[in-house]
Write a protein that holds these residues in place. Sequence first.
Motif, PDB file in Angstrom:
ATOM      1  N   VAL A  47      32.031  30.672  44.382  1.00 42.95           N
ATOM      2  CA  VAL A  47      32.500  32.049  44.187  1.00 42.95           C
ATOM      3  C   VAL A  47      32.702  32.374  42.706  1.00 42.95           C
ATOM      4  CG1 VAL A  47      34.339  33.709  44.706  1.00 42.95           C
ATOM      5  CG2 VAL A  47      33.557  32.110  46.475  1.00 42.95           C
ATOM      6  N   MET A  48      33.356  31.460  41.979  1.00 47.01           N
ATOM      7  CA  MET A  48      33.697  31.767  40.595  1.00 47.01           C
ATOM      8  C   MET A  48      32.581  31.381  39.619  1.00 47.01           C
ATOM      9  SD  MET A  48      37.598  30.400  40.937  1.00 47.01           S
ATOM     10  CE  MET A  48      38.298  31.029  39.409  1.00 47.01           C
ATOM     11  N   GLY A  49      31.692  30.512  40.066  1.00 42.09           N
ATOM     12  CA  GLY A  49      30.584  30.135  39.188  1.00 42.09           C
ATOM     13  C   GLY A  49      30.993  29.219  38.050  1.00 42.09           C
ATOM     14  N   LEU A  50      32.069  28.439  38.262  1.00 41.90           N
ATOM     15  CA  LEU A  50      32.550  27.529  37.218  1.00 41.90           C
ATOM     16  C   LEU A  50      32.144  26.096  37.558  1.00 41.90           C
ATOM     17  CD1 LEU A  50      36.184  28.945  36.862  1.00 41.90           C
ATOM     18  CD2 LEU A  50      34.123  29.713  35.695  1.00 41.90           C
ATOM     19  N   ILE A 161      40.023  33.163  50.045  1.00 39.23           N
ATOM     20  CA  ILE A 161      39.264  33.952  49.065  1.00 39.23           C
ATOM     21  C   ILE A 161      39.540  35.444  49.256  1.00 39.23           C
ATOM     22  CG2 ILE A 161      36.913  34.648  48.389  1.00 39.23           C
ATOM     23  CD1 ILE A 161      36.107  31.690  49.189  1.00 39.23           C
ATOM     24  N   GLY A 164      42.443  36.446  47.498  1.00 36.10           N
ATOM     25  CA  GLY A 164      42.408  36.296  46.041  1.00 36.10           C
ATOM     26  C   GLY A 164      42.713  34.896  45.558  1.00 36.10           C
ATOM     27  N   VAL A 165      42.883  33.967  46.485  1.00 34.33           N
ATOM     28  CA  VAL A 165      43.230  32.589  46.113  1.00 34.33           C
ATOM     29  C   VAL A 165      41.995  31.867  45.577  1.00 34.33           C
ATOM     30  CG1 VAL A 165      43.937  30.340  47.050  1.00 34.33           C
ATOM     31  CG2 VAL A 165      45.106  32.435  47.786  1.00 34.33           C
ATOM     32  N   PHE A 166      42.166  31.132  44.489  1.00 32.56           N
ATOM     33  CA  PHE A 166      41.042  30.376  43.942  1.00 32.56           C
ATOM     34  C   PHE A 166      41.425  28.973  43.495  1.00 32.56           C
ATOM     35  CE2 PHE A 166      42.544  30.872  39.621  1.00 32.56           C
ATOM     36  CZ  PHE A 166      43.278  32.041  39.682  1.00 32.56           C
ATOM     37  N   THR A 175      51.559  40.256  48.834  1.00 32.15           N
ATOM     38  CA  THR A 175      50.371  40.414  47.990  1.00 32.15           C
ATOM     39  C   THR A 175      50.446  39.597  46.696  1.00 32.15           C
ATOM     40  OG1 THR A 175      51.363  42.325  46.913  1.00 32.15           O
ATOM     41  CG2 THR A 175      49.944  42.766  48.814  1.00 32.15           C
ATOM     42  N   GLU A 176      51.536  38.874  46.512  1.00 33.83           N
ATOM     43  CA  GLU A 176      51.715  38.151  45.254  1.00 33.83           C
ATOM     44  C   GLU A 176      51.221  36.716  45.343  1.00 33.83           C
ATOM     45  OE1 GLU A 176      52.333  41.179  43.500  1.00 33.83           O
ATOM     46  OE2 GLU A 176      53.013  39.544  42.206  1.00 33.83           O
ATOM     47  N   LEU A 177      50.510  36.289  44.308  1.00 34.66           N
ATOM     48  CA  LEU A 177      49.991  34.922  44.240  1.00 34.66           C
ATOM     49  C   LEU A 177      50.633  34.175  43.075  1.00 34.66           C
ATOM     50  CD1 LEU A 177      46.147  35.565  44.660  1.00 34.66           C
ATOM     51  CD2 LEU A 177      47.847  35.123  46.450  1.00 34.66           C
ATOM     52  N   PHE A 178      50.893  32.904  43.302  1.00 31.15           N
ATOM     53  CA  PHE A 178      51.473  32.045  42.269  1.00 31.15           C
ATOM     54  C   PHE A 178      50.624  30.797  42.203  1.00 31.15           C
ATOM     55  CE2 PHE A 178      54.604  34.766  44.104  1.00 31.15           C
ATOM     56  CZ  PHE A 178      55.323  35.240  43.026  1.00 31.15           C
ATOM     57  N   TRP A 179      49.769  30.720  41.199  1.00 30.67           N
ATOM     58  CA  TRP A 179      48.809  29.618  41.082  1.00 30.67           C
ATOM     59  C   TRP A 179      49.388  28.524  40.203  1.00 30.67           C
ATOM     60  CZ3 TRP A 179      44.772  29.563  36.771  1.00 30.67           C
ATOM     61  CH2 TRP A 179      44.039  28.368  36.818  1.00 30.67           C
ATOM     62  N   THR A 181      51.313  24.329  40.208  1.00 27.05           N
ATOM     63  CA  THR A 181      52.620  23.685  40.371  1.00 27.05           C
ATOM     64  C   THR A 181      53.589  24.212  39.329  1.00 27.05           C
ATOM     65  OG1 THR A 181      51.489  21.709  41.145  1.00 27.05           O
ATOM     66  CG2 THR A 181      53.754  21.414  40.423  1.00 27.05           C
ATOM     67  N   ARG A 183      53.946  27.086  38.407  1.00 30.90           N
ATOM     68  CA  ARG A 183      54.423  28.440  38.695  1.00 30.90           C
ATOM     69  C   ARG A 183      55.411  28.482  39.855  1.00 30.90           C
ATOM     70  NH1 ARG A 183      52.211  32.756  36.161  1.00 30.90           N
ATOM     71  NH2 ARG A 183      51.736  32.130  34.021  1.00 30.90           N
TER      72      ARG A 183
ATOM     73  N   ARG B  51      32.636  31.165  32.312  1.00 29.75           N
ATOM     74  CA  ARG B  51      32.568  32.599  32.037  1.00 29.75           C
ATOM     75  C   ARG B  51      33.850  33.021  31.330  1.00 29.75           C
ATOM     76  NH1 ARG B  51      30.882  35.256  37.868  1.00 29.75           N
ATOM     77  NH2 ARG B  51      29.256  33.771  38.398  1.00 29.75           N
ATOM     78  N   LEU B  58      37.866  36.555  41.091  1.00 26.04           N
ATOM     79  CA  LEU B  58      39.191  36.121  41.539  1.00 26.04           C
ATOM     80  C   LEU B  58      40.141  35.871  40.363  1.00 26.04           C
ATOM     81  CD1 LEU B  58      38.142  33.616  44.404  1.00 26.04           C
ATOM     82  CD2 LEU B  58      38.684  36.037  44.662  1.00 26.04           C
ATOM     83  N   TYR B  62      43.542  37.987  39.052  1.00 27.38           N
ATOM     84  CA  TYR B  62      44.814  37.259  39.031  1.00 27.38           C
ATOM     85  C   TYR B  62      45.435  37.333  37.640  1.00 27.38           C
ATOM     86  CZ  TYR B  62      48.176  33.423  39.297  1.00 27.38           C
ATOM     87  OH  TYR B  62      49.326  32.673  39.251  1.00 27.38           O
TER      88      TYR B  62
END
Lengths: 213, 213
Positions: A47-50, A161, A164-166, A175-179, A181, A183, B51, B58, B62
């Motif tokens: 998805v992210m292309g990394l 996904i 919005g989780v990656f 709706t809040e994400l905390f990415w 440890t 955080r 990138r 995503l 974020y």
Amino acid sequence: MDPIDFYFDFISPYAFLASTRIEQLAQRHGRTVRWHAFRLGVTVVKVMGLRPMLETPLKGDYTLKDVARVAKMMGEPLVSPITLPDPRPAARLLYSVSTQRRGEFAKALLRAQWAGGLDIGKEEVLRGVAGELGMEPAAVDHALRDPGPKEALAAATKSAIDRGVFGSPTCAVGTELFWGTDRLWLLDLYLSAGERYIPFERQAQAVLGVHLQ
Amino acid sequence: MDPIDFYFDFISPYAFLASTRIEQLAQRHGRTVRWHAFRLGVTVVKVMGLRPMLETPLKGDYTLKDVARVAKMMGEPLVSPITLPDPRPAARLLYSVSTQRRGEFAKALLRAQWAGGLDIGKEEVLRGVAGELGMEPAAVDHALRDPGPKEALAAATKSAIDRGVFGSPTCAVGTELFWGTDRLWLLDLYLSAGERYIPFERQAQAVLGVHLQ
């Protein structure tokens, strides 16, 4: 109140570290934790292309040093050197048990890999960990061969996904994400403030190096 | 005692947030800060093969939400929406002034862009900011056209990479790197403990959501 959705990949040592704290954190705020294994291989690469983190120049070396120091600060044992397991069998095992038991299984599997130095990509290791939690070897075999858990892992990855989780671990509340440890503290402050972000002068003194005098 | 080397790119709003705290943090530990602008465009895209962050699916979304909430928690104004400047002219201006004045210039330029909503990619904006710090327009013109500052920026980027730096902001003390505004707390604890990582039960209570009772 919304539960805390804990998204993680068994391939992630940071997920192990966060798994040792997330339930206490949730309890302090009267929340429950829902455990969701997903596949970083899908989010990061497809998805992210990394590149996978440890294969990324500079960042790979940084991450290996960083996870070791965070473990030390958290007082958790962490295996060294870091070798990554195939995370799929453990994730399939997780999705073969009831939602009520997933926290217990996730924590035991993460600990076996990242503190115990076992390889949870191996079937016999999964049988050992599952056995200690009262699961029969035949049930483990079935979990690893049945299409149901495999499909559940794919569906959970898609669902992550969509939200919005990656990265692993990620805690989601509404709706809040905390990415990360690192955080967990922000999640803690967010819940303390009634799901808002407000200046926390005193806590910020510790967490952001702000001395106010 | 080693100084704190503060590596940053003017394109990074997180660098602005960290720039508002790093000198107080350093002073508490009797350290000095050395300011080094470098180019994320080189580390992220060319060296790491990734990138740009805001163009990464995503992670881009974020990051935009995350930097806003960190700003709120730190009590710092942050322009919205985020638009990225060409960071090179500001970096060249920075390398045209003496090392003693770089902190003052870096902080003023970061604030102009990220709190003031100006575009520091524009020459007239740089003239305005520099003018407030007592620098003549002719000196700004020279800084932007002279090959010296341009070469200094390229050399600083190479030097950052040689040290393992890839993200903005990164604080370096000796061989240790601390990437991210959200790692200022870890740097603070590391320096408090005499450049060691040890379990910090009480601080960890705040920073990692660990309540020990």
